[in-house]
Design a protein around this motif. Structure first.
Motif, PDB file in Angstrom:
ATOM      1  N   GLN A  86       0.836  -1.200   0.000  1.00  0.00           N
ATOM      2  CA  GLN A  86       0.000   0.000   0.000  1.00  0.00           C
ATOM      3  C   GLN A  86       0.876   1.257   0.000  1.00  0.00           C
ATOM      4  O   GLN A  86       0.630   2.204  -0.758  1.00  0.00           O
ATOM      5  CB  GLN A  86      -0.908   0.002   1.234  1.00  0.00           C
ATOM      6  N   PHE A  87       1.928   1.279   0.838  1.00  0.00           N
ATOM      7  CA  PHE A  87       2.803   2.449   0.894  1.00  0.00           C
ATOM      8  C   PHE A  87       3.613   2.591  -0.386  1.00  0.00           C
ATOM      9  O   PHE A  87       3.927   3.715  -0.798  1.00  0.00           O
ATOM     10  CB  PHE A  87       3.723   2.364   2.119  1.00  0.00           C
ATOM     11  N   TYR A  88       3.967   1.482  -1.013  1.00  0.00           N
ATOM     12  CA  TYR A  88       4.694   1.583  -2.283  1.00  0.00           C
ATOM     13  C   TYR A  88       3.822   2.245  -3.341  1.00  0.00           C
ATOM     14  O   TYR A  88       4.243   3.202  -4.003  1.00  0.00           O
ATOM     15  CB  TYR A  88       5.138   0.202  -2.760  1.00  0.00           C
ATOM     16  N   HIS A  89       2.606   1.764  -3.521  1.00  0.00           N
ATOM     17  CA  HIS A  89       1.749   2.278  -4.585  1.00  0.00           C
ATOM     18  C   HIS A  89       1.228   3.681  -4.280  1.00  0.00           C
ATOM     19  O   HIS A  89       1.078   4.498  -5.197  1.00  0.00           O
ATOM     20  CB  HIS A  89       0.577   1.319  -4.815  1.00  0.00           C
TER      21      HIS A  89
ATOM     22  N   VAL B 194      12.466  10.711   5.582  1.00  0.00           N
ATOM     23  CA  VAL B 194      11.308  10.957   4.724  1.00  0.00           C
ATOM     24  C   VAL B 194      11.687  10.602   3.288  1.00  0.00           C
ATOM     25  O   VAL B 194      12.649  11.127   2.740  1.00  0.00           O
ATOM     26  CB  VAL B 194      10.852  12.424   4.811  1.00  0.00           C
ATOM     27  N   GLY B 195      10.932   9.675   2.707  1.00  0.00           N
ATOM     28  CA  GLY B 195      11.229   9.241   1.343  1.00  0.00           C
ATOM     29  C   GLY B 195      10.162   8.291   0.844  1.00  0.00           C
ATOM     30  O   GLY B 195       8.996   8.395   1.223  1.00  0.00           O
ATOM     31  N   ARG B 196      10.573   7.328   0.030  1.00  0.00           N
ATOM     32  CA  ARG B 196       9.617   6.385  -0.554  1.00  0.00           C
ATOM     33  C   ARG B 196      10.343   5.103  -0.940  1.00  0.00           C
ATOM     34  O   ARG B 196      11.573   5.067  -1.048  1.00  0.00           O
ATOM     35  CB  ARG B 196       8.960   7.002  -1.778  1.00  0.00           C
ATOM     36  N   PHE B 197       9.554   4.041  -1.156  1.00  0.00           N
ATOM     37  CA  PHE B 197      10.104   2.805  -1.689  1.00  0.00           C
ATOM     38  C   PHE B 197      10.357   3.001  -3.181  1.00  0.00           C
ATOM     39  O   PHE B 197       9.485   3.479  -3.907  1.00  0.00           O
ATOM     40  CB  PHE B 197       9.133   1.643  -1.476  1.00  0.00           C
ATOM     41  N   THR B 198      11.541   2.615  -3.635  1.00  0.00           N
ATOM     42  CA  THR B 198      11.912   2.881  -5.019  1.00  0.00           C
ATOM     43  C   THR B 198      11.846   1.652  -5.920  1.00  0.00           C
ATOM     44  O   THR B 198      12.086   1.765  -7.119  1.00  0.00           O
ATOM     45  CB  THR B 198      13.330   3.468  -5.095  1.00  0.00           C
TER      46      THR B 198
END
Length: 290
Positions: free
Chosen positions: A73-76, A96-100
């Motif tokens: 869910q956090f990836y999309h 603070v960032g995101r899954f790449t």
């Protein structure tokens, strides 16, 4: 919601029925921001060219299906944005960032799944709920000259010189970068200035105070943070967010700037109109957080 969406909140028990923290052996890697070159003859030269933060190579072992679903869910949901990951064992620092990359799950037993090699990368310029502020443990020294005594301060306007600070420990010499400061003995108000760049978050500077010193303004990325810092008395005319000051008795004053997002930053010192004739200004070493 961006930075306020926390993947692994400290109070996860109140809202989740599983522990979302990654497994041990997840790797933390700092960004490679410097280009390092060596000529045929002589020493190394380096320059910061990018503003990359840290990245984690994360893994979870024998997970319930619910945490696999949360990861996906956090990836999309944050492909074009960012969220907060807390390093619980690393002092609770926020990233603070995101899954790449796409999370790939493997079923290891009945109702159990594992995910390995999922990369979380910090997002430059992102807002944060909690900015890094531990200068004692996360801080890095940036002196006005490097070990080869090449100036790191861009002496752009005025008669600046690199000298031994009067407050340096006894026995200090001009070959010790930690003992040096940039000094302008006869600054022109609103004209004389010097600056230094770094890649990271907030910074701290400790200015010595003395009767022969004048008044300065301090900028970050050309935004005025401290107006009218009197290096004789320690008085400040105006503080703008996110700057703060704290006196160290009557001999020095520390300026701390904390709520600064990850980026390539420039610290600039400029002579203030109230400096007065015969009053010098200085640029001391910087402690910055990366």
């Amino acid at each position: 919601m961006a930075e306020t969406d926390i993947f692994n909140p400290l109070d996860w028990q109140t809202s989740l029925d599983f522990n979302p923290n990654p497994a041990y052996m997840s790797e933390l890697e700092p960004g490679s921001n410097s280009q390092i070159l060596r000529p045929r003859l002589g020493g190394w030269f380096s320059r910061d060219l990018t503003n990359t933060g840290h990245s984690f190579s994360l893994q979870w072992n024998n997970l319930p299906l619910s945490i696999v679903q949360r990861i996906k869910q956090f990836y999309h949901s944050y492909k074009d944005g960012y969220f907060t990951l807390i390093d619980i064992d690393g002092g609770g620092r926020h990233y603070v960032g995101r899954f790449t990359n796409v999370p790939k799950s493997v079923q290891t037993a009945n109702g159990k799944y594992s995910i390995q090699g999922l990369t979380f990368e910090e997002y430059p310029t992102a807002r944060m709920v909690q900015y890094p502020s531990d200068f004692d443990n996360d801080g890095h020294s940036l002196y006005v000259a490097d070990d080869n005594l090449r100036p790191r301060v861009a002496l752009m306007q005025g008669a600046w010189a690199i000298q031994i600070s009067p407050t340096a420990p006894a026995g200090s010499t001009a070959s010790m970068p930690s003992a040096l400061e940039a000094y302008d003995a006869a600054p022109v108000a609103g004209t004389d200035w010097a600056q230094m760049g770094y890649v990271g978050w907030g910074f701290s500077m400790t200015f010595r105070l003395g009767a022969t010193l004048g008044v300065i303004d301090l900028y970050l990325d050309n935004v005025l943070l401290v107006s009218g810092l009197n290096l004789s008395s320690g008085a400040v005319t105006q503080l703008n967010a996110p700057a703060g000051t704290s006196p160290n008795g009557s001999t020095s004053l520390t300026v701390e700037v904390i709520d600064v997002p990850l980026d390539s930053h420039r610290i600039k010192i400029m002579a203030n109109a109230a400096s007065g004739a015969g009053k010098g200004i200085l640029f001391p070493p910087v402690t910055y957080i990366y």
